[in-house]
Structure formats: structure tokens, C-alpha cells
Design an enzyme around this catalytic site. Structure first.
Site, PDB file in Angstrom:
ATOM      1  N   PRO A  72     -60.305 -56.253  21.074  1.00 42.68           N
ATOM      2  CA  PRO A  72     -61.596 -55.550  21.066  1.00 42.68           C
ATOM      3  C   PRO A  72     -62.252 -55.597  19.694  1.00 42.68           C
ATOM      4  O   PRO A  72     -61.605 -55.366  18.673  1.00 42.68           O
ATOM      5  CB  PRO A  72     -61.216 -54.130  21.455  1.00 42.68           C
ATOM      6  CG  PRO A  72     -60.012 -54.299  22.312  1.00 42.68           C
ATOM      7  CD  PRO A  72     -59.252 -55.455  21.704  1.00 42.68           C
ATOM      8  N   CYS A  73     -63.538 -55.899  19.701  1.00 39.28           N
ATOM      9  CA  CYS A  73     -64.196 -56.254  18.442  1.00 39.28           C
ATOM     10  C   CYS A  73     -65.116 -55.174  17.898  1.00 39.28           C
ATOM     11  O   CYS A  73     -65.745 -55.370  16.869  1.00 39.28           O
ATOM     12  CB  CYS A  73     -64.990 -57.540  18.642  1.00 39.28           C
ATOM     13  SG  CYS A  73     -66.153 -57.449  20.012  1.00 39.28           S
TER      14      CYS A  73
END
Length: 364
Positions: A72-73
Site C-alpha cells: 500500500p502506497c
């Protein structure tokens, strides 16, 4: 013999579809979002589990020759606060731990460009720490900011890709096949109209299915349609009366600068005065690729999400098209925002396929 793959942080399976189309065999996948997992199962296979990756014993993950995935960014995003030491920011280190346990021949890591400038509390650049960690567990790495439009996807989506190889091999990213004007022997970028022009009018029924309004009018449409005779997810996005009024004034390729002064908004006045956020209240240009499809494409004030010729926002199917998902792709979600998250967080499958095909040369 097919190459075996483990997929981490799989989401709705954008990377996985690309690798599968390139002939890879995906053994095992994981994501902690139930909507994404249900969607993955409906489109790709039952080999995905819904679980917190921190709770999985890495020694029980199947052995594979390739690991793919993008942690997840949000922690590294240029939009919003970059808390690189929150729980999500720590997931990149979990990714490395799993790689060091399985020791695949190669891995493909995807993330937002904000990763390149993100720092920890000591002021150290995260990207340098990541590169060093990958090297320490035995990989030669190649890092590049890749623009999806350069490979025939109708979207200017820039992402960081890190590809690691064992045995001192160094991955060379494939050369672009497209550019803005179709110069130097390359094809011209695939435009929004080339991507969306055959889709039916937006309908009211969220679960409805519609027939195409024409036969394919571009090579891109033909490829994305495959053998489909109709499409789902082509339902009308909801808008407030004010937003309906606003978007009638925005020209193709335009943005908040087109909004008239009778719209009483401090934010819009500030943007018109100071600039920045150029995609805010943006309308797509028919003859150019879209900007990045984010997880809020159901809102006019977060990105360039207004249809190029109709006074409405793009549909979920249109966002999927701009992301290069096949028209056979169905979303299984308990909420509208769940649908949008699956689409906006995905790696474009056609881009994944380009990388997967190139990677084969190093695995033989």
C-alpha cells in the site's frame, strides 16, 4: 514450462492479470481487503486469501520463481501526509522479509513516485534503504519511473518499478512503444476517445449490463473487448446539482479555470488565483491519454474525471478501460467506494504484461 508466481498485496489483480496473460502461473495471492479478494476470485482464481500479511507465516507461502506486488502506497503518496513509519509504510519491509525467505529468481515491486522523495524520521531516503535491503538479501536491482502511456495504455500514470534479479543479472526495462506525437518510429499515445468511444451511454442501474454502441473503432477497443458482447459497470455516477452546473462550463482539456464567478467557492477562487492542482475539476481531452486514475474518480474535484463529451463523470467501466482492464472484468464490492479503490489502486494489466514478457528473457 510456466513460471510460478506468488502475488502479495494483490488488490483486484491488475499485476496478476498481466502476468497471467504473459503465461505465468500464479500459485498464491494475498490481500486484506475483502472486496478486492472477492473481485480477484471472480476474475482470476480461488488461489487468493484474505488476511493481514503480518499474520501469515512466510515459511508456509508456496515457493515461487517470481514474487510480484506493490505494498500500500498511501504512506509514500505525494497527495496527503507522508507518514513513512505508520503501519502501512512498514509493509514494504514485510515484502522484503518474504522475498528473503522464499528467494525467488526475480521480483517486481510497484509503488507511487512519492516513494523516491519519502524520508524516515532520521532524514534517510526510503528508496535508498529499500535498494540496500534488496541488495542485502541477494538481488541486483533496477529502478525506474515508468509512464503507462509509453506502453500503449491511455493514461499518463507514472509509477516506480523496482525489478530484482539473482545471479548478478540486471533487468533492463523495455523501451517505450508510444510517445506523445508518434515520432521517432514510435506509435502515438492511445487517446481517451480511442479507449472509450465504443462504450454505451451511461445507465441508471448499478447492476445493469449494456450493449456496445458500435463495433470496435480502434485497436485498443478491440483488444480490451475481447469476445465480450456487452459490459457491466457502465452506470451513471451521482453528482450534486452544483457539480452538474460546474461541469457544464468545463471545456475538454479544461479545469477549474473554466468555472464561472457565480459559483461561490473559496477553494475554486483560490485555485483560480494561485494555480496548482491543474487536474482539479478537469475534463478529459478526447485526443490525449487521461491523467492518473485515482481512487476518487467519482468526484469532480479530485483529479481529471469529467467525461470528454458528456456532462458527467466517468463511469467505473470507463475508469477500468483507462486502466487497461478487459471488459470481461467484473467487480464484486459491497460499496461504491470499494469499487473505486479496486480500480484506482491497480497496476494497469497491459503494463504488467509488458514487464512480465520482458522478464521472461531473464528467467530462461
Amino acid at each position: 514450462m510456466s513460471v510460478k508466481v506468488v502475488s502479495l498485496f494483490s488488490g483486484g489483480g491488475g499485476l496478476d492479470i498481466g502476468f497471467k496473460n504473459a503465461g505465468y502461473d500464479i500459485l498464491w495471492a494475498i490481500d486484506n481487503n475483502q472486496d478486492a479478494v472477492n473481485t480477484y476470485k471472480a476474475n482470476i482464481g480461488e488461489h487468493i486469501i484474505c488476511e493481514d500479511i503480518n499474520k501469515v507465516d512466510e515459511n508456509k507461502i508456496p515457493h515461487a520463481e517470481v514474487i510480484i506486488g506493490g505494498p500500500p502506497c498511501q504512506s509514500f503518496s505525494l497527495a496527503g501526509n507522508r507518514h513513512v513509519e505508520d503501519a502501512r509504510g512498514q509493509l514494504v519491509w514485510r515484502y522484503i522479509k518474504i522475498i528473503s525467505t522464499i528467494h525467488p529468481k526475480a521480483f517486481v515491486f510497484e509503488n507511487v513516485t512519492g516513494l523516491l522523495s519519502a524520508k524516515n524520521s532520521k532524514g534517510e531516503k526510503i528508496i535508498y534503504l529499500l535498494q540496500s535491503a534488496f541488495k542485502n538479501v541477494g538481488y541486483t536491482i533496477s529502478t525506474k519511473v515508468v509512464n503507462a502511456a509509453d506502453y500503449g495504455i491511455p493514461q499518463k500514470r507514472k509509477r516506480v518499478l523496482i525489478v530484482g534479479l539473482k545471479d548478478n543479472k540486471e533487468f533492463v526495462f523495455p523501451a517505450p512503444t508510444h510517445n506523445e506525437n508518434g515520432e521517432n518510429g514510435l506509435k502515438k499515445y492511445v487517446s481517451v476517445q480511442e479507449a472509450l468511444g465504443d462504450l454505451p451511454e451511461a445507465i441508471q442501474d448499478e447492476n445493469g449490463v449494456s450493449n456496445y454502441k458500435s463495433s470496435p473503432m480502434s485497436d485498443y477497443q478491440k483488444r480490451i473487448r475481447g469476445k465480450c458482447k456487452s459490459v457491466s459497470e457502465q452506470f451513471m455516477p451521482r453528482l450534486s446539482e452544483l457539480d452538474k452546473y460546474i461541469i457544464t462550463h468545463v471545456k475538454p482539456g479544461g479545469n477549474y479555470m473554466d468555472i464561472p464567478p457565480d459559483v461561490n467557492s473559496v477553494r475554486i477562487r483560490r485555485l483560480q488565483k494561485e494555480g496548482g492542482h491543474t487536474t482539479c475539476y478537469g475534463r478529459l481531452s478526447p485526443d490525449k491519454p487521461s491523467y492518473t486514475i485515482n481512487t476518487y474518480f467519482n468526484r469532480p474535484n479530485v483529479g481529471c474525471n469529467i467525461h470528454y463529451s458528456e456532462d458527467r463523470l466517468i463511469t467505473v467501466r470507463e475508469a477500468l478501460r483507462l486502466q487497461s482492464f478487459p471488459d470481461s472484468y467484473k467487480i464484486v464490492s459491497s460499496s461504491k467506494q470499494g469499487r473505486n479503490l479496486i480500480v484506482g489502486n491497480a497496476v494497469p494489466p497491459l503494463l504488467a504484461e509488458v514487464i512480465a514478457n520482458e522478464l521472461k528473457k531473464y528467467l530462461e
